[in-house]
Design a protein around this motif. Structure first.
Motif, PDB file in Angstrom:
ATOM      1  N   LEU B 150     -14.098  58.398  45.164  1.00  0.00           N
ATOM      2  CA  LEU B 150     -12.772  58.032  45.651  1.00  0.00           C
ATOM      3  C   LEU B 150     -12.213  56.884  44.804  1.00  0.00           C
ATOM      4  O   LEU B 150     -11.033  56.888  44.428  1.00  0.00           O
ATOM      5  N   LEU B 151     -13.077  55.932  44.476  1.00  0.00           N
ATOM      6  CA  LEU B 151     -12.647  54.805  43.645  1.00  0.00           C
ATOM      7  C   LEU B 151     -12.202  55.306  42.269  1.00  0.00           C
ATOM      8  O   LEU B 151     -11.159  54.893  41.748  1.00  0.00           O
ATOM      9  N   THR B 154      -8.798  56.911  42.634  1.00  0.00           N
ATOM     10  CA  THR B 154      -7.688  55.982  42.869  1.00  0.00           C
ATOM     11  C   THR B 154      -7.386  55.157  41.622  1.00  0.00           C
ATOM     12  O   THR B 154      -6.224  54.905  41.319  1.00  0.00           O
ATOM     13  N   CYS B 155      -8.460  54.753  40.903  1.00  0.00           N
ATOM     14  CA  CYS B 155      -8.233  53.978  39.669  1.00  0.00           C
ATOM     15  C   CYS B 155      -7.419  54.809  38.689  1.00  0.00           C
ATOM     16  O   CYS B 155      -6.490  54.319  38.058  1.00  0.00           O
ATOM     17  N   SER B 158      -3.837  55.365  39.929  1.00  0.00           N
ATOM     18  CA  SER B 158      -3.043  54.141  40.044  1.00  0.00           C
ATOM     19  C   SER B 158      -2.564  53.651  38.684  1.00  0.00           C
ATOM     20  O   SER B 158      -1.619  52.878  38.614  1.00  0.00           O
ATOM     21  N   LEU B 472     -16.704  49.507  47.790  1.00  0.00           N
ATOM     22  CA  LEU B 472     -16.007  50.487  46.937  1.00  0.00           C
ATOM     23  C   LEU B 472     -14.681  50.925  47.578  1.00  0.00           C
ATOM     24  O   LEU B 472     -13.669  51.097  46.880  1.00  0.00           O
ATOM     25  N   ALA B 473     -14.690  51.066  48.919  1.00  0.00           N
ATOM     26  CA  ALA B 473     -13.447  51.470  49.609  1.00  0.00           C
ATOM     27  C   ALA B 473     -12.387  50.373  49.489  1.00  0.00           C
ATOM     28  O   ALA B 473     -11.207  50.669  49.267  1.00  0.00           O
ATOM     29  N   SER B 476     -10.999  50.458  46.101  1.00  0.00           N
ATOM     30  CA  SER B 476     -10.095  51.622  45.975  1.00  0.00           C
ATOM     31  C   SER B 476      -8.715  51.283  46.530  1.00  0.00           C
ATOM     32  O   SER B 476      -7.693  51.596  45.915  1.00  0.00           O
ATOM     33  N   ALA B 479      -6.972  48.997  44.221  1.00  0.00           N
ATOM     34  CA  ALA B 479      -6.517  49.742  43.033  1.00  0.00           C
ATOM     35  C   ALA B 479      -5.255  50.553  43.332  1.00  0.00           C
ATOM     36  O   ALA B 479      -4.371  50.690  42.493  1.00  0.00           O
ATOM     37  N   LEU B 480      -5.189  51.082  44.571  1.00  0.00           N
ATOM     38  CA  LEU B 480      -4.009  51.853  44.960  1.00  0.00           C
ATOM     39  C   LEU B 480      -2.815  50.943  45.224  1.00  0.00           C
ATOM     40  O   LEU B 480      -1.675  51.290  44.903  1.00  0.00           O
TER      41      LEU B 480
END
Lengths: 152, 495
Positions: B150-151, B154-155, B158, B472-473, B476, B479-480
């Motif tokens: 997920l990270l 999103t990276c 983004s 990590l969440a 994420s 990052a978003l």
């Protein structure tokens, strides 16, 4: 109403409609599951929900943007090229790699402004011909051949 | 890792290994030098031909094409003021003015040395950083892996060029495409609509080649035809004298560090690294006024950074199975096609292969020096080739490559459709890299999410009981949120 005929809006509408249609197709299907995360549709539904939401936002963005998008230089040129590639990818296994590639080169080269008959002819024969010679007869990795001869 | 080095070197120094490295680097330099082809298209065109090769040769060929194409982009940037790859755009700023002054050979000399040093240092970073990161990632279960992927997603979205919403949308389309076919847990077919060719899902390669290579042909056809570029006077590469490096080594070192750090961050890319490095070089240079007029420090900043990105981008790819950009996503796809599962266990399960990749990457960067010197002269006339010849060859090679993957006519149709759809989406500013990355990461994302939920009895919030997943969440979310915050700040500043 005029905004809905602009290319960005039409494409975003198409993306949104496809997302909705795919989501609707997940409803009413029966699977041999026990529900929730076991369901084959569990993950796709999450993804499609996000797809629809994001496509909706992108559509709103497109409607609010009034910047004129550059039109393709020649729509006819582009349409012929797209048609040629779609036909090429459909016929290649039926009529063979060589014949289809020669036909494709004869269409694509003039689209990109190369119109000298000798140059077009030589290129259209030489590039597919050398690839057929290399793969079919050199490397022994046969490309699709035509129904007319086993050579190409 | 070191214990597997002898086996890895035996693979590399076999006849096949040497030929792959040399041929791949040559091909990369030539394709990279052709304006508009770019590293992603170059790698996508070569990919299908790797299917007949062994695992290590296949990956090394793609790495050689990748590294070679990043360097090759500087040739057209300097000689015709048109970057062969986006990452060489910053090189134009000083490379072309220097070439116009009659120093094209010297400009390419600066670019060659800076590229080689940037690439070599990034290879060292890759060798040391990737195994440590991979060892840490071995503690990851399905929940942590889900959070990690997920990270990565999103990276990547983004930092998508243009709209974040469009980047995310492309990522969702890619993830959806990966769900077509058999369900990974109970095996039932989804979204196949009685089309039996879809039972095994969409062929990733057909989609990749369609959206990158074929759509590029359509983009070129839709643009106004350009004439043949004028070449500046060029009689071969001239390496800068050692004394000329005095006062420039600090800039070189800084550029290499910037390239490596940016390379490791998923989704940032070599073009960003080159421009950040160029801006930093200009800010800190004693010759800042000369930047933009043919200053060697400008070429060094850009070229050292963009080549340093290549190794940096491979760190998360090899250690965690998270592609840093579209090119590394294509490489992960190649690993999958060769029966290797990308992810945290990649290094542990394939130590010899990974050692060969790392050592090979070092050799590729060494090869850039002699091959770059030799090929610049050969590549220069190719820059004058008319676009139509190149575009026709790309369509034919794409079809040929796709046919060789499985000999399936349906894949050719998928490629054609992907090309048209890719063209339409690109025209609306929807980036294609998140789509491909979504397709690569989608299956693991789905599997780990569903496994995690089944383990936690359907309680999604239990995911955040794991400290690693929680961190990590949070990253994420940051990052978003970052691009949104930046957009708000920019609009306030504009008001």
């Amino acid at each position: 109403m005029g905004a809905f005929t602009r290319e960005p809006v039409l494409v975003q509408l198409g993306v949104l409609a496809i997302g909705c249609a795919l989501y609707l197709s997940t409803l009413g299907q029966t699977f041999s599951d026990v529900g929730s995360a076991h369901s084959p549709m569990f993950f796709p539904r999450i993804v499609l929900s996000l797809w629809i939401g994001l496509a909706g936002l992108a559509l709103v963005q497109s409607l609010r943007t009034t910047d004129g998008q550059s039109r393709p230089h020649s729509l006819l040129r582009l349409a012929i090229l797209v048609l040629a590639v779609v036909i090429y990818s459909n016929l290649i296994t039926t009529y063979g790699f060589f014949l289809c590639s020669v036909g494709l080169a004869l269409v694509v080269l003039p689209i990109f402004g190369i119109r000298h008959p000798a140059i077009v002819g030589v290129y259209a024969l030489a590039v597919p011909g050398s690839l057929v010679a290399l793969f079919n007869h050199g490397l022994g990795m046969p490309l699709p051949t035509s129904p007319f001869t086993y050579l190409f | 890792m070191l214990s597997h080095l002898p086996d890895a070197l035996a693979l590399l120094f076999s006849l096949e290994g040497i030929l792959v490295l040399i041929f791949g680097t040559i091909l990369g330099i030539v394709l990279g030098a052709m304006p508009g082809i770019g590293s992603t298209v170059a790698v996508a065109i070569v990919l299908p031909f790797t299917l007949t090769m062994g695992q290590s040769s296949a990956i090394l060929l793609l790495l050689a094409v990748y590294a070679g194409s990043v360097y090759g982009g500087s040739i057209s940037a300097i000689l015709i003021n048109t970057p062969g790859t986006p990452q060489s755009a910053a090189t134009c700023l000083d490379g072309y003015p220097m070439a116009q002054r009659g120093d094209a050979g010297l400009a390419l000399g600066w670019a060659t040395v800076a590229s080689v040093i940037g690439g070599l240092v990034s290879a060292v970073v890759l060798v040391f950083a990737a195994p440590y990161l991979a060892a840490f990632a071995l503690n990851f279960g399905p929940i942590e892996t889900f959070a990690l992927i997920l990270l990565g997603m999103t990276c990547i979205v983004s930092v998508s060029t243009g709209s974040v919403i469009k980047g995310l949308l492309a990522g969702m389309i890619g993830i959806f495409l990966s769900t077509v076919g058999g369900d990974p847990i109970i095996g039932e077919f989804r979204f196949t609509y009685d089309i039996w060719q879809l039972y095994s899902g969409f062929n990733l390669l057909a989609v990749v080649i369609g959206v990158f290579a074929l759509s590029e042909v359509f983009v070129r056809a839709s643009a106004k035809p350009t004439g043949v570029s004028e070449l500046v006077d060029f009689r071969g590469v001239i390496l800068p004298k050692l004394s000329a490096w005095r006062g420039r080594l600090r800039n070189l070192g800084k550029s290499v560090v910037i390239g490596n750090v940016i390379g490791v961050l998923p989704g940032t890319g070599a073009a960003t690294a080159a421009f950040i490095s160029y801006a930093e070089g200009r800010r800190s240079s004693p010759n800042k006024e000369a930047f933009g007029t043919g200053e060697p420090d400008g070429i060094v900043s850009s070229e050292a950074a963009n080549n340093a990105v290549t190794g940096g981008a491979l760190v998360p790819t090899m250690a965690l199975g998270i592609p840093g950009d579209a090119i590394t996503a294509v490489m992960l796809a190649t690993l999958t096609l060769h029966g290797i599962t990308p992810g945290p266990r990649l290094v542990e399960e394939n130590p010899t292969l990974i050692a060969a990749i790392f050592a090979g990457f070092f050799l590729i960067n060494l090869l850039l020096l002699p091959l770059g010197l030799l090929l610049s002269r050969v590549a220069a006339p190719i820059l004058r080739m008319r676009e139509g010849f190149m575009m026709t060859a790309i369509v034919i090679l794409c079809a040929l490559g796709i046919y060789f993957v499985r000999g399936n006519p349906f894949d050719l149709i998928v490629m054609g459709v992907a090309g048209v759809v890719g063209f339409l989406l690109r025209r609306q500013g929807i980036p294609m890299a998140p789509l491909v990355i979504g397709m690569v990461l989608g299956p693991t994302l789905e599997l780990t999410l569903r496994q995690g939920l089944i383990l936690k009895d359907g309680n999604f919030f239990a995911f955040f009981e794991s400290p690693i997943a929680l961190v990590l969440a949070i990253v994420s979310l940051v990052a978003l949120a970052l691009p949104l915050v930046r957009a708000v700040l920019a609009s306030r500043a504009a008001q």
